[in-house]
Enzyme design. Structure first.
Site: not given
Ligand code: ARG
Length: 264
Positions: A156, A256
């Site tokens: 991300h 996150c």
């Molecule tokens: N386990 C989640 C996923 O892979 C983690 C999300 C993390 N969020 C972020 N904004 N990077 O979607």
């Protein structure tokens, strides 16, 4: 923010989730409460959404939407496991009086769409697709800068970059980022846009240092990103280290867990 009542690692949708270290629920809750308290002690308002059973990643509220000047672009998750989160976040925003636009293409909220003052920095490569970047520009009316992510550990945009200062006062936004998480062209684009950026090391990035939240002065930063913390101090920011390491097991950290509701 969303209490980690049902937080766990039960599927693998990013490389961080493949470890076999179990989540400690009590520790996760205490760390999350510590983060809430940190924001409140800095003078920020924290509102919460009710967590839903069976949605272990819902604690990562950043992914539920992106809000620019009170306009809410909702989410459409890449992973089928996370898709039921979308209506819950949408309902929260509607109850709070916002209109919500449902994206047509895969779009993971602030995970990949990062408002940086006059532009919206938009990540793609693993989750949010380029068509959603266009959709964000049309709906939010803010110029979009598409950036390509190339390292699966930084899947991300908000794991590889955060906004230090949105330029509200100085009229010049600034960011911190880890260059190697981006394609060569995107790296060059970032250099042109932000010649004064704070550059993070791989160690900082792997400690989720780029998953920080800055209010332009205080930077709430995961505690292990020690080099980055020192660089922030050098630049006149006030680092506020927090330990949210339980969430690293799922590939998430401070940012996150935090959806920023940007009203006008
Ligand atoms: N386990 C989640 C996923 O892979 C983690 C999300 C993390 N969020 C972020 N904004 N990077 O979607």
């Amino acid at each position: 923010m969303c209490e980690p009542r049902y937080f766990d690692v039960r599927y693998t949708i990013n490389p961080w989730m493949s470890g076999d270290v179990p989540v400690d629920p009590a520790r996760a809750l205490a760390q999350w409460q510590g983060l809430v308290e940190t924001y409140r002690s800095l003078g920020h308002t924290v509102e919460t959404i009710e967590p839903l059973p069976g949605l272990p990643d819902m604690v990562f509220a950043a992914n539920g939407a992106v809000v620019v000047d009170g306009r809410v672009l909702g989410s459409r998750f890449h992973a089928v496991e996370r898709r039921p989160e979308t209506p819950a976040f949408e309902a929260w925003f509607k109850a709070a009086g916002f209109d919500v636009r449902e994206p047509e293409f895969v779009c993971e909220g602030e995970g990949d769409l990062v408002p940086a003052g006059r532009v919206l920095l938009a990540g793609t490569g693993f989750r949010t697709v380029p068509a959603a970047h266009q959709e964000a520009q049309e709906y939010l009316g803010i110029p979009v800068v598409s950036l390509h992510l190339t390292d699966p550990y930084f899947y991300h945009l908000d794991t590889a970059l955060f906004v230090l200062d949105d330029g509200r006062e100085t009229n010049e936004a600034n960011v911190a980022y880890y260059p190697e998480a981006f394609s060569p062209g995107s790296r060059e684009a970032l250099e042109r846009l932000y010649p004064e950026a704070v550059i993070a090391t791989r160690e900082d990035a792997l400690a989720f240092g780029l998953n920080s939240v800055s209010d332009g002065k205080n930077v709430v930063v995961p505690h292990g990103a020690t080099d980055l913390t020192a660089r922030l101090t050098e630049r006149g920011y006030q680092p506020v280290p927090v330990d949210v390491s339980e969430f690293h097991k799922a590939g998430g950290s401070v940012k996150c867990c935090t959806q920023e509701v940007r009203t006008v």
